[in-house]
Design a protein around this motif. Structure first.
Motif, PDB file in Angstrom:
ATOM      1  N   PHE A  14      50.090   3.843  86.490  1.00 44.28           N
ATOM      2  CA  PHE A  14      48.652   4.072  86.407  1.00 44.28           C
ATOM      3  C   PHE A  14      47.989   2.876  85.718  1.00 44.28           C
ATOM      4  O   PHE A  14      46.986   2.338  86.193  1.00 44.28           O
ATOM      5  N   LEU A  15      48.581   2.443  84.583  1.00 43.48           N
ATOM      6  CA  LEU A  15      48.054   1.272  83.863  1.00 43.48           C
ATOM      7  C   LEU A  15      48.156   0.000  84.702  1.00 43.48           C
ATOM      8  O   LEU A  15      47.239  -0.830  84.710  1.00 43.48           O
ATOM      9  N   SER A  16      49.272  -0.165  85.429  1.00 47.57           N
ATOM     10  CA  SER A  16      49.401  -1.363  86.254  1.00 47.57           C
ATOM     11  C   SER A  16      48.407  -1.328  87.408  1.00 47.57           C
ATOM     12  O   SER A  16      47.906  -2.367  87.837  1.00 47.57           O
ATOM     13  N   GLY A  17      48.054  -0.145  87.937  1.00 46.89           N
ATOM     14  CA  GLY A  17      47.009  -0.038  88.950  1.00 46.89           C
ATOM     15  C   GLY A  17      45.662  -0.482  88.395  1.00 46.89           C
ATOM     16  O   GLY A  17      44.898  -1.191  89.069  1.00 46.89           O
ATOM     17  N   ILE A  18      45.372  -0.069  87.159  1.00 48.91           N
ATOM     18  CA  ILE A  18      44.133  -0.514  86.505  1.00 48.91           C
ATOM     19  C   ILE A  18      44.155  -2.034  86.325  1.00 48.91           C
ATOM     20  O   ILE A  18      43.162  -2.719  86.596  1.00 48.91           O
ATOM     21  N   CYS A  19      45.284  -2.572  85.898  1.00 49.94           N
ATOM     22  CA  CYS A  19      45.407  -4.024  85.695  1.00 49.94           C
ATOM     23  C   CYS A  19      45.262  -4.778  87.012  1.00 49.94           C
ATOM     24  O   CYS A  19      44.616  -5.833  87.063  1.00 49.94           O
ATOM     25  N   ILE A  20      45.847  -4.250  88.092  1.00 52.52           N
ATOM     26  CA  ILE A  20      45.733  -4.902  89.402  1.00 52.52           C
ATOM     27  C   ILE A  20      44.268  -4.935  89.844  1.00 52.52           C
ATOM     28  O   ILE A  20      43.774  -5.955  90.336  1.00 52.52           O
ATOM     29  N   PHE A  24      41.954  -8.232  90.305  1.00 51.10           N
ATOM     30  CA  PHE A  24      41.243  -8.473  91.557  1.00 51.10           C
ATOM     31  C   PHE A  24      39.788  -8.838  91.286  1.00 51.10           C
ATOM     32  O   PHE A  24      39.260  -9.821  91.835  1.00 51.10           O
ATOM     33  N   ASP A  25      39.117  -8.056  90.425  1.00 51.33           N
ATOM     34  CA  ASP A  25      37.709  -8.345  90.119  1.00 51.33           C
ATOM     35  C   ASP A  25      37.553  -9.687  89.400  1.00 51.33           C
ATOM     36  O   ASP A  25      36.632 -10.457  89.688  1.00 51.33           O
ATOM     37  N   ILE A  26      38.455  -9.965  88.464  1.00 50.65           N
ATOM     38  CA  ILE A  26      38.374 -11.235  87.732  1.00 50.65           C
ATOM     39  C   ILE A  26      38.567 -12.411  88.687  1.00 50.65           C
ATOM     40  O   ILE A  26      37.803 -13.392  88.652  1.00 50.65           O
ATOM     41  N   PHE A  27      39.570 -12.349  89.569  1.00 52.18           N
ATOM     42  CA  PHE A  27      39.780 -13.421  90.546  1.00 52.18           C
ATOM     43  C   PHE A  27      38.567 -13.545  91.468  1.00 52.18           C
ATOM     44  O   PHE A  27      38.139 -14.655  91.792  1.00 52.18           O
ATOM     45  N   ASP A  45      44.402 -16.062  96.775  1.00 54.09           N
ATOM     46  CA  ASP A  45      44.960 -14.746  97.108  1.00 54.09           C
ATOM     47  C   ASP A  45      46.460 -14.692  96.834  1.00 54.09           C
ATOM     48  O   ASP A  45      46.973 -13.696  96.309  1.00 54.09           O
ATOM     49  N   SER A  46      47.162 -15.764  97.190  1.00 48.12           N
ATOM     50  CA  SER A  46      48.610 -15.802  96.937  1.00 48.12           C
ATOM     51  C   SER A  46      48.909 -15.746  95.445  1.00 48.12           C
ATOM     52  O   SER A  46      49.815 -15.031  95.011  1.00 48.12           O
ATOM     53  N   ILE A  47      48.138 -16.481  94.654  1.00 49.42           N
ATOM     54  CA  ILE A  47      48.329 -16.454  93.198  1.00 49.42           C
ATOM     55  C   ILE A  47      48.071 -15.040  92.666  1.00 49.42           C
ATOM     56  O   ILE A  47      48.820 -14.538  91.822  1.00 49.42           O
ATOM     57  N   TYR A  48      47.005 -14.400  93.178  1.00 45.17           N
ATOM     58  CA  TYR A  48      46.701 -13.030  92.750  1.00 45.17           C
ATOM     59  C   TYR A  48      47.871 -12.100  93.035  1.00 45.17           C
ATOM     60  O   TYR A  48      48.293 -11.330  92.165  1.00 45.17           O
ATOM     61  N   TRP A  49      48.394 -12.146  94.248  1.00 43.02           N
ATOM     62  CA  TRP A  49      49.471 -11.226  94.597  1.00 43.02           C
ATOM     63  C   TRP A  49      50.753 -11.529  93.842  1.00 43.02           C
ATOM     64  O   TRP A  49      51.491 -10.613  93.467  1.00 43.02           O
ATOM     65  N   ILE A  50      51.030 -12.794  93.575  1.00 43.75           N
ATOM     66  CA  ILE A  50      52.224 -13.138  92.780  1.00 43.75           C
ATOM     67  C   ILE A  50      52.091 -12.562  91.376  1.00 43.75           C
ATOM     68  O   ILE A  50      53.023 -11.944  90.846  1.00 43.75           O
ATOM     69  N   VAL A  51      50.914 -12.759  90.752  1.00 43.30           N
ATOM     70  CA  VAL A  51      50.687 -12.232  89.400  1.00 43.30           C
ATOM     71  C   VAL A  51      50.761 -10.709  89.406  1.00 43.30           C
ATOM     72  O   VAL A  51      51.377 -10.090  88.521  1.00 43.30           O
ATOM     73  N   ALA A  52      50.163 -10.058  90.416  1.00 40.41           N
ATOM     74  CA  ALA A  52      50.177  -8.588  90.497  1.00 40.41           C
ATOM     75  C   ALA A  52      51.595  -8.066  90.666  1.00 40.41           C
ATOM     76  O   ALA A  52      51.984  -7.088  90.005  1.00 40.41           O
TER      77      ALA A  52
END
Length: 191
Positions: A14-20, A24-27, A45-52
């Protein structure tokens, strides 16, 4: 897997969903504010998904040693829905405020460096150029005056030593030096 571990895992997802969602909004806000070229969007987008992905797997390893179950996706989905329903606008506003603060600090530091370091250096440089120009003008003026004062004495010296010149052998370099001095004198005082 105990019920406690399952609830802990659901909460962590649940927390990781909030963080994802927050990431997303920050990126999204940063890419809009930085006005990135269109070709960089896949890279961002690739950087976002790697971090997520790294974030989710770190949380998963921490909560239940990396076991993937169906309730993990349920927890992440609930977290993402919760974030976008209640927290998204707040995070976007906070991100924009943080960007404004960082830009204001950058402008303040830039202006401070300009006022404290760059402008004094430019001022000292200009003052030095003015002082050196003035001193050079004074030196040239004094040089002309000295030459004008010494020229009659030089002519008198030449006139007095004219009888001796017949008996002296003057080297060629001294004759050239005399010619250069006379040429320099004419060039300076003929203006």
């Amino acid at each position: 897997m105990t019920l406690h571990v399952q609830f802990q895992t659901i909460f962590m997802m649940f927390l990781s969903g909030i963080c994802i969602g927050a990431l997303f909004d920050i990126f999204h806000v940063l890419s809009g504010k930085l006005r990135l070229p269109r070709w960089t969007i896949p890279i961002v987008d690739s950087i976002y998904w790697i971090v997520a992905i790294i974030l989710v797997f770190k949380m998963l390893i921490y909560s239940n040693e990396g076991q993937v179950r169906i309730f993990i996706f349920l927890g992440m989905g609930i977290g993402i829905c919760f974030y976008f329903a209640l927290l998204s606008s707040l995070v976007i506003r906070l991100t924009l405020i943080l960007i404004r603060i960082i830009v204001a600090i950058y402008r303040f530091l830039k202006r401070t460096v300009e006022i404290i370091i760059i402008k004094p250096i430019i001022g000292i440089y200009r003052l030095t150029v003015i002082i050196l120009g003035f001193l050079l003008a004074v030196a040239i003026f004094l040089y002309r005056i000295v030459l004008q004062l010494l020229y009659p004495m030089w002519r008198l010296f030449l006139w007095m030593t004219k009888p001796v010149h017949k008996y002296l052998v003057i080297p060629d370099w001294l004759k050239k030096l005399k010619g250069r001095i006379i040429a320099l004198y004419r060039r300076i005082f003929s203006k």
